[in-house]
Design an enzyme around this catalytic site. Structure first.
Site, PDB file in Angstrom:
ATOM      1  NE  ARG A  46     -49.686  36.111  20.801  1.00 18.23           N
ATOM      2  CZ  ARG A  46     -50.058  35.454  19.985  1.00 18.23           C
ATOM      3  NH1 ARG A  46     -49.036  34.001  20.203  1.00 18.23           N
ATOM      4  NH2 ARG A  46     -50.532  35.389  18.683  1.00 18.23           N
ATOM      5  CB  SER A  58     -53.487  42.076  20.845  1.00 17.31           C
ATOM      6  OG  SER A  58     -53.290  41.901  19.316  1.00 17.31           O
ATOM      7  CD  GLU A  78     -50.711  39.218  23.374  1.00 18.59           C
ATOM      8  OE1 GLU A  78     -50.114  39.554  22.133  1.00 18.59           O
ATOM      9  OE2 GLU A  78     -51.788  38.539  23.202  1.00 18.59           O
TER      10      GLU A  78
END
Length: 304
Positions: free
Chosen positions: A175, A225, A295
């Protein structure tokens, strides 16, 4: 700010410049206070001009794609917000490469790849958001991630200048990408894929989409998410094992369908969402000794 708007509307059509615009209208969470100025550029030139003007006037600039991986706080965002999902779009195939502007939804690029018998990005067919946002975050699912298929990226930096990056430059991690570190904004992406069978590619995409639909709360407002995957664990599993499905504050709730998602069940505020996130972090760490890192990108400022 009046000076910014006055000068900006000499460069960009007035209908693309919105004042005190509620960001809940521009994010998949359907949450967020107002942006002082929201600009919807149609070209890289308009985007560069906006950034340069904001810099001249010493105004902060925030850039978002489709608004799918962000939580805008209730006080909104000061300065100038640039949203890229109305940029002019182009999508082309050259042998096993796809060249696309960043504003395309990932699912549409996946479908284009399938139509051209190109395999390698099926994993992305159900990831919400734009191609540019997916590259910026190095989005991934089902064992694949953008780092596996991106071969060239064009960006606009914080000075409004255009740069091109190749594979060796990307600094992709979980990420993460160089574009986050440098705060550069993706405007064009080249993907390197492989020849495949159209039918098999479609079957794999259909299978992944069905798995998503059956397990994830796609019918509800969320930012995807909520937490990154901690090393050696899955965030959703840890949250579920801690008994937190359904945990809520106001209209923000840990999804009863998939514990890895915090959803907006009605009129949740960002304060509600943060309260749920912090409670989940506290309880999971107490139960399992694992810290969950969000996230979702948190933007803007709290409401006074």
């Amino acid at each position: 700010m009046a000076s910014m708007v006055s000068q900006l509307t000499q460069l960009i059509p007035q209908q693309q410049v919105l004042l005190d615009e509620p960001m809940g209208l521009h994010t998949t969470f359907a949450i967020g206070g107002p942006a002082d100025v929201l600009v919807l550029p149609h070209t890289v030139k308009e985007m560069s001009q906006t950034i340069r003007l904001a810099r001249q006037l010493e105004l902060p600039v925030t850039v978002i794609g489709g608004g799918s991986n962000v939580l805008v706080l209730d006080g909104g965002i000061r300065g100038v917000v640039i949203q890229l999902n109305e940029m002019n779009k182009y999508l082309s195939c050259h042998d096993t490469k796809i060249l696309a502007s960043s504003g395309f939804m990932l699912k549409d690029v996946c479908q284009f790849a399938q139509q051209n018998s190109l395999t390698g990005m099926e994993f992305a067919c159900g990831i919400p958001g734009t191609l540019g946002g997916a590259v910026f975050m190095n989005a991934g699912a089902y064992g694949g991630e953008m780092s596996h298929i991106v071969s060239r990226v064009r960006t606009v930096n914080r000075n409004g200048s255009v740069h091109t990056y190749k594979t060796a430059d990307f600094e992709f991690g979980y990420r993460k990408s160089i574009f986050q570190r440098l705060q550069e904004f993706v405007v064009e992406v080249e993907l390197q894929l492989s020849r495949g069978d159209q039918t098999k590619i479609q079957e794999q995409m259909d299978d992944l989409m069905e798995r998503r639909r059956s397990k994830q709360p796609l019918e509800m407002h969320s930012a995807g998410s909520t937490f990154k995957r901690p090393p050696g664990y899955y965030a959703g599993t840890l949250i579920d094992q801690t008994g937190l499905k359904g945990l809520s504050c106001g209209d923000a709730q840990v999804s009863t369908k998939h514990a890895g998602f915090v959803v907006n069940t009605g009129h949740a505020t960002a304060r509600d969402v943060l309260a749920v996130i912090h409670e989940v972090q506290k309880r999971v760490e107490a139960a399992h000794g694992v810290h969950l890192e969000p996230e979702v990108r948190i933007l803007g400022e709290e409401q006074n």
